[in-house]
Design a protein around this motif. Structure first.
Motif, short mmCIF file in Angstrom:
data_model
loop_
_atom_site.label_atom_id
_atom_site.label_comp_id
_atom_site.label_asym_id
_atom_site.label_seq_id
_atom_site.Cartn_x
_atom_site.Cartn_y
_atom_site.Cartn_z
N ALA A 91 0.83 -1.21 0.00
CA ALA A 91 0.00 0.00 0.00
C ALA A 91 0.87 1.26 0.00
O ALA A 91 0.55 2.23 -0.69
CB ALA A 91 -0.94 -0.01 1.20
N ALA A 146 -2.07 5.46 2.13
CA ALA A 146 -1.55 4.09 2.13
C ALA A 146 -2.12 3.28 3.29
O ALA A 146 -2.50 2.11 3.12
CB ALA A 146 -0.02 4.10 2.20
N ALA A 149 -5.72 2.48 2.63
CA ALA A 149 -5.81 1.41 1.63
C ALA A 149 -5.47 0.06 2.26
O ALA A 149 -6.13 -0.94 1.99
CB ALA A 149 -4.88 1.70 0.46
N ALA A 150 -4.44 0.02 3.08
CA ALA A 150 -4.05 -1.23 3.74
C ALA A 150 -5.15 -1.75 4.64
O ALA A 150 -5.27 -2.96 4.85
CB ALA A 150 -2.75 -1.04 4.52
#
Length: 161
Positions: A91, A146, A149-150
Motif C-alpha cells: 500500500a 496508504a 488502503a491497507a
C-alpha cells in the motif's frame, strides 16, 4: 559483556552485548537487520519502531537486554513468506507513501500496530497514531492514503491537502 537471546522475525537470535547496548543497535550491528533506522537518537522521529511482544516500541528507547526472551518483529519481517511485499508495504508503494524512504520502516511498523488495534481507523485516528513518526519529505498525505488502503478503506476519499 553478556549474552542476549530473543526471537526476531520468527527466528532464534542471540549475541553478546554490553549492558548499554540499545535494541536498535543490536538489531542493526549484531543481527545485520539494517531496515530499522536510527534517525534522531532521542526517541523523537520513530524511524526505529519495531514490535516487541506485539507492541510497537521505539528501539532506541530500549536496551537489548530488556528484550531477553522476547518476540521481536522488524521491517524485514513484514514481507510475505515468498518475499513479496506485505499488505502495508504494498500500500505504501501503490499510494506513494514514501519519498526518500528513511522514515518508511518506522511508519510501516507503526501502521501495522495501529491496524492490529484498530482495523478500520479514520483519517484523524491515523494522524493521531502517527504523531511519534516524523517524515521530512512526504507531507504525510500519501502515508495516510496508504494506511487507509491497507485497512481496506477507500484511500481516494480523503481530500487533497
Amino acid at each position: 559483556m553478556s549474552q542476549v537471546t530473543m526471537t526476531v522475525n520468527g527466528k532464534a537470535a542471540s549475541g553478546e552485548i554490553e549492558g548499554r547496548t540499545l535494541l536498535v543497535d543490536f538489531l542493526r550491528e549484531t543481527l545485520n537487520l539494517t531496515g530499522t533506522h536510527v534517525g534522531c537518537d532521542t526517541s523523537q522521529c520513530g524511524a526505529c519502531v519495531v514490535h516487541v511482544n506485539g507492541k510497537a516500541i521505539k528501539a532506541c528507547t530500549m536496551f537489548a537486554a530488556e528484550a531477553e526472551g522476547a518476540e521481536v518483529k522488524t521491517i524485514e519481517g513484514m514481507a510475505n513468506a515468498d518475499g513479496s511485499l506485505g499488505t502495508i508495504q504494498q500500500a505504501f508503494q501503490d499510494h506513494h507513501g514514501l519519498q526518500c524512504g528513511f522514515c518508511t520502516p518506522g511508519m510501516v511498523m507503526s501502521a501495522a500496530a495501529l491496524l492490529q488495534d484498530n482495523p478500520k481507523p479514520s483519517e484523524a485516528e491515523i494522524r493521531d497514531y502517527l504523531e511519534g513518526n516524523l517524515c521530512r519529505c512526504t507531507g504525510y498525505h500519501n502515508i495516510i492514503k496508504a494506511i487507509l488502503a491497507a485497512s481496506g478503506q477507500d484511500a481516494d476519499a480523503i481530500a487533497a491537502e
